[in-house]
Design a protein around this motif. Structure first.
Motif, mmCIF file in Angstrom:
data_model
loop_
_atom_site.group_PDB
_atom_site.id
_atom_site.type_symbol
_atom_site.label_atom_id
_atom_site.label_comp_id
_atom_site.label_asym_id
_atom_site.label_seq_id
_atom_site.Cartn_x
_atom_site.Cartn_y
_atom_site.Cartn_z
ATOM 1 N N PRO A 29 -28.440 -23.687 -6.578
ATOM 2 C CA PRO A 29 -27.445 -22.863 -7.503
ATOM 3 C C PRO A 29 -27.920 -21.380 -7.552
ATOM 4 C CG PRO A 29 -28.391 -25.024 -8.289
ATOM 5 C CD PRO A 29 -29.055 -24.923 -7.010
ATOM 6 N N SER A 30 -28.723 -21.040 -7.161
ATOM 7 C CA SER A 30 -29.200 -19.440 -7.041
ATOM 8 C C SER A 30 -29.887 -19.237 -5.866
ATOM 9 C CB SER A 30 -29.922 -19.091 -8.296
ATOM 10 O OG SER A 30 -30.208 -17.787 -8.286
ATOM 11 N N PRO A 31 -29.074 -19.014 -4.628
ATOM 12 C CA PRO A 31 -29.767 -18.972 -3.367
ATOM 13 C C PRO A 31 -30.126 -17.707 -2.967
ATOM 14 C CG PRO A 31 -27.447 -19.441 -2.911
ATOM 15 C CD PRO A 31 -27.807 -19.193 -4.485
ATOM 16 N N PHE A 32 -30.799 -16.998 -3.730
ATOM 17 C CA PHE A 32 -30.882 -15.359 -3.566
ATOM 18 C C PHE A 32 -32.485 -15.051 -3.321
ATOM 19 C CE2 PHE A 32 -27.343 -15.656 -6.475
ATOM 20 C CZ PHE A 32 -26.164 -15.358 -5.451
ATOM 21 N N GLY A 33 -33.078 -15.949 -3.032
ATOM 22 C CA GLY A 33 -34.659 -15.710 -2.695
ATOM 23 C C GLY A 33 -35.082 -14.721 -1.716
ATOM 24 N N PHE A 34 -34.123 -14.918 -0.803
ATOM 25 C CA PHE A 34 -34.245 -13.981 0.398
ATOM 26 C C PHE A 34 -34.193 -12.372 0.093
ATOM 27 C CE2 PHE A 34 -33.033 -11.700 4.586
ATOM 28 C CZ PHE A 34 -34.199 -12.087 5.221
ATOM 29 N N ASP A 35 -33.046 -12.113 -0.780
ATOM 30 C CA ASP A 35 -32.711 -10.911 -1.201
ATOM 31 C C ASP A 35 -34.134 -10.283 -2.269
ATOM 32 O OD1 ASP A 35 -29.778 -10.430 -0.749
ATOM 33 O OD2 ASP A 35 -30.012 -12.589 -1.294
ATOM 34 N N ALA A 36 -34.473 -11.375 -2.939
ATOM 35 C CA ALA A 36 -36.075 -11.026 -3.700
ATOM 36 C C ALA A 36 -36.922 -10.539 -2.601
ATOM 37 C CB ALA A 36 -36.061 -11.857 -4.475
ATOM 38 N N PHE A 37 -37.111 -11.326 -1.521
ATOM 39 C CA PHE A 37 -38.173 -11.154 -0.522
ATOM 40 C C PHE A 37 -38.089 -9.760 0.135
ATOM 41 C CE2 PHE A 37 -39.579 -11.411 3.922
ATOM 42 C CZ PHE A 37 -40.839 -12.089 3.900
ATOM 43 N N THR A 38 -36.856 -9.504 0.300
ATOM 44 C CA THR A 38 -36.576 -8.370 1.303
ATOM 45 C C THR A 38 -36.950 -7.165 0.272
ATOM 46 O OG1 THR A 38 -34.147 -8.435 0.778
ATOM 47 C CG2 THR A 38 -35.194 -9.266 2.997
ATOM 48 N N HIS A 39 -36.428 -7.153 -0.907
ATOM 49 C CA HIS A 39 -36.789 -6.235 -2.063
ATOM 50 C C HIS A 39 -38.145 -6.009 -2.055
ATOM 51 C CE1 HIS A 39 -36.202 -3.978 -5.672
ATOM 52 N NE2 HIS A 39 -37.379 -4.383 -6.034
ATOM 53 N N PHE A 40 -39.243 -6.901 -2.250
ATOM 54 C CA PHE A 40 -40.518 -6.454 -2.410
ATOM 55 C C PHE A 40 -41.108 -6.013 -0.910
ATOM 56 C CE2 PHE A 40 -40.009 -10.055 -5.576
ATOM 57 C CZ PHE A 40 -39.894 -9.098 -6.662
ATOM 58 N N LEU A 41 -40.570 -6.531 0.265
ATOM 59 C CA LEU A 41 -40.896 -6.273 1.559
ATOM 60 C C LEU A 41 -40.584 -4.676 1.730
ATOM 61 C CD1 LEU A 41 -42.137 -6.871 4.346
ATOM 62 C CD2 LEU A 41 -39.626 -7.214 4.904
ATOM 63 N N CYS A 42 -39.389 -4.421 1.334
ATOM 64 C CA CYS A 42 -39.098 -3.078 1.524
ATOM 65 C C CYS A 42 -39.861 -2.100 0.367
ATOM 66 C CB CYS A 42 -37.753 -2.683 1.150
ATOM 67 S SG CYS A 42 -36.602 -3.411 2.437
ATOM 68 N N SER A 43 -40.154 -2.374 -0.817
ATOM 69 C CA SER A 43 -40.979 -1.728 -1.804
ATOM 70 C C SER A 43 -42.329 -1.604 -1.093
ATOM 71 C CB SER A 43 -40.966 -2.567 -2.918
ATOM 72 O OG SER A 43 -41.997 -1.626 -4.003
ATOM 73 N N LEU A 44 -43.043 -2.599 -0.664
ATOM 74 C CA LEU A 44 -44.388 -2.453 -0.120
ATOM 75 C C LEU A 44 -44.294 -1.483 1.149
ATOM 76 C CD1 LEU A 44 -47.221 -2.980 -0.074
ATOM 77 C CD2 LEU A 44 -46.617 -5.363 1.462
ATOM 78 N N SER A 45 -43.274 -1.676 1.927
ATOM 79 C CA SER A 45 -43.098 -0.821 3.171
ATOM 80 C C SER A 45 -43.006 0.860 2.639
ATOM 81 C CB SER A 45 -42.030 -1.109 4.045
ATOM 82 O OG SER A 45 -42.035 -2.587 4.468
ATOM 83 N N SER A 46 -42.212 1.097 1.717
ATOM 84 C CA SER A 46 -42.162 2.336 1.241
ATOM 85 C C SER A 46 -43.536 2.898 0.616
ATOM 86 C CB SER A 46 -40.952 2.377 0.226
ATOM 87 O OG SER A 46 -40.895 3.772 -0.522
ATOM 88 N N ASN A 47 -44.212 1.985 -0.081
ATOM 89 C CA ASN A 47 -45.595 2.412 -0.427
ATOM 90 C C ASN A 47 -46.605 2.499 0.606
ATOM 91 O OD1 ASN A 47 -44.949 2.520 -3.348
ATOM 92 N ND2 ASN A 47 -45.188 0.248 -3.619
ATOM 93 N N ILE A 48 -46.432 1.879 1.761
ATOM 94 C CA ILE A 48 -47.583 2.049 2.577
ATOM 95 C C ILE A 48 -47.155 3.527 3.604
ATOM 96 C CG2 ILE A 48 -47.886 1.072 5.185
ATOM 97 C CD1 ILE A 48 -47.719 -1.498 4.068
ATOM 98 N N CYS A 49 -45.857 3.496 3.761
ATOM 99 C CA CYS A 49 -45.319 4.926 4.348
ATOM 100 C C CYS A 49 -45.740 6.129 3.465
ATOM 101 C CB CYS A 49 -43.804 4.812 4.658
ATOM 102 S SG CYS A 49 -43.240 3.880 5.973
ATOM 103 N N ALA A 50 -45.861 6.069 2.409
ATOM 104 C CA ALA A 50 -46.272 7.155 1.247
ATOM 105 C C ALA A 50 -47.622 7.139 1.126
ATOM 106 C CB ALA A 50 -45.538 6.927 -0.042
ATOM 107 N N GLY A 51 -48.510 6.209 1.499
ATOM 108 C CA GLY A 51 -49.741 6.414 1.457
ATOM 109 C C GLY A 51 -50.453 5.867 0.415
ATOM 110 N N LYS A 52 -49.387 5.141 -0.651
ATOM 111 C CA LYS A 52 -49.928 4.694 -2.057
ATOM 112 C C LYS A 52 -50.349 3.448 -2.052
ATOM 113 C CE LYS A 52 -46.318 7.877 -3.929
ATOM 114 N NZ LYS A 52 -44.994 7.769 -4.965
ATOM 115 N N SER A 53 -50.335 2.613 -0.944
ATOM 116 C CA SER A 53 -50.731 1.130 -0.933
ATOM 117 C C SER A 53 -52.022 1.144 -0.439
ATOM 118 C CB SER A 53 -49.907 0.403 -0.177
ATOM 119 O OG SER A 53 -50.237 -0.979 -0.237
ATOM 120 N N GLN A 54 -52.898 0.061 -0.883
ATOM 121 C CA GLN A 54 -54.199 -0.225 -0.361
ATOM 122 C C GLN A 54 -54.198 -0.771 1.262
ATOM 123 O OE1 GLN A 54 -56.011 -4.124 -1.306
ATOM 124 N NE2 GLN A 54 -57.947 -3.077 -2.201
#
Length: 371
Positions: A29-54
């Protein structure tokens, strides 16, 4: 609330603790889990590129998409994909998961091919090796993302998959782990095991439409499509002190990606539902007092005109005092009437004044016998 997950993945783990783990689950009924997965993947990637992530990089285990898809995704989200070779490694379990395709080669610029997804020990070794390529000889950490645990469970048992995730969480070089699973394709036991191993559980549910509003929008196909791409995003966050915090917000899937909006009313309702509903009075009411007085206790003699006594297993003193005179008279009469009978005798015992006046009900009457 989605920002809470992004911060937790960015901050990583503390020394001596397991890495934070996120389970993202959706349904038909709500098959948008992959959209949420890519959202967190891109957010973490952005923080890594900016040097803000562990973490210094990401090892992505791809089961449902090719490596080229993820590189195009990063470009579309404005992330510098040209420098991805420094912080991104993709373990390709999509192109040839069982090794049935001969002559298939994947260049190192797009990903590392895995031809036996059933061997989870080898899969774990490949993930650690790719992570060490990112961090080098330093003691830095890297993150691990699995785009579909559902696809992984098709080829391996639940115990093997849970063992792989547990080993990743406890590894010294792993900063965080997150994965996606389709909850309606598995048994409740499988979902419960993965949720137990997670420090964060995010679930997507469809938006409920009121009956009146549903009738008004039944003639508009556009309105129904808009509602079909909306829903509720629930997060269950386990804190280090053992407490569990539940949050909820709305989401809307657009062409550019999934968008989250905080609904304060929903969070208030969720918070109130978690409060313990325990109400009690420190004093009894008049009705409760009268009801308590009318309760007849077990083994209690309720005789009119006599004091209330609790039966202790022996003859009470009051009954003995009232029957003492009649007992003495009957004994004397028997002595006179049976005096002429030879060879017959009786032993009559009368309580002496030295005996205990108030027998103890907790004392065994046979304790004084030498047996």
């Amino acid at each position: 609330m989605a920002e809470t997950i992004c911060r937790a993945l960015r901050d990583g783990s503390l020394a001596g603790e397991h890495a934070p783990a996120l389970t993202i689950k959706d349904s038909i009924p709500s098959p948008f889990g992959f959209d949420a997965f890519t959202h967190f993947l891109c957010s973490l990637s952005s923080n890594i590129c900016a040097g803000k992530s562990q973490s210094q990089g990401i090892v992505l285990i791809a089961f449902t998409k090719s490596p080229s898809f993820y590189f195009d995704l990063l470009k579309s989200r404005g992330i510098d994909a040209s420098s991805s070779s420094k912080w991104l490694r993709i373990l390709d379990c999509y192109s040839d998961p069982l090794g049935w395709k001969d002559g298939v080669s994947v260049s190192s610029s797009t990903g590392t091919l895995c031809k036996n997804v059933r061997d989870l020990d080898g899969l774990f070794s490949s993930v650690v090796q790719l992570g060490k390529e990112i961090v080098g000889p330093s003691k830095a950490r890297f993150s691990v993302a699995i785009d579909s645990v559902t696809a992984m469970l098709r080829h391996a048992a639940l115990s093997c998959v849970s063992g792989l995730i547990s080993n990743l969480r406890s590894h010294d070089y792993v900063s965080c782990v997150f994965w996606l699973i389709h909850s309606d394709l598995h048994e409740a036991r499988t979902i419960a095991v993965l949720e137990y191993m997670s420090s964060m559980v995010a679930s997507l549910e469809p938006m409920t439409i009121a009956a009146k509003e549903q009738r008004s929008n039944s003639e508009s196909i556009f309105s129904l499509k808009q509602y079909s791409r909306k829903g509720k995003f629930h997060l269950r966050l386990k804190r280090r002190n053992g407490r569990v915090k539940v949050l909820s917000e709305d989401f809307h899937v657009e062409q550019a990606g999934i968008k989250f909006s905080v609904n304060s009313l929903t969070n208030d309702i969720v918070s109130q539902s978690l409060l313990p509903k325990v109400q009690f009075n420190l004093q009894l009411s008049e009705k409760e007092r009268s009801d308590r007085e009318n309760v007849i206790l077990p083994f209690e003699h309720q005789e009119m005109g006599k004091t209330t006594e609790i039966y202790d297993g022996r003859r009470s003193l009051s009954n003995y005092a009232t029957d003492l005179s009649t007992t003495s008279a009957s004994i004397s009469e028997k002595r006179h009437s049976e005096a002429n009978i030879v060879g017959k005798g009786e032993i009559h015992y009368l309580r002496d004044s030295d005996d205990e006046e108030t027998p103890d009900s907790d004392e065994d009457p046979d304790d004084d016998l030498d047996i």
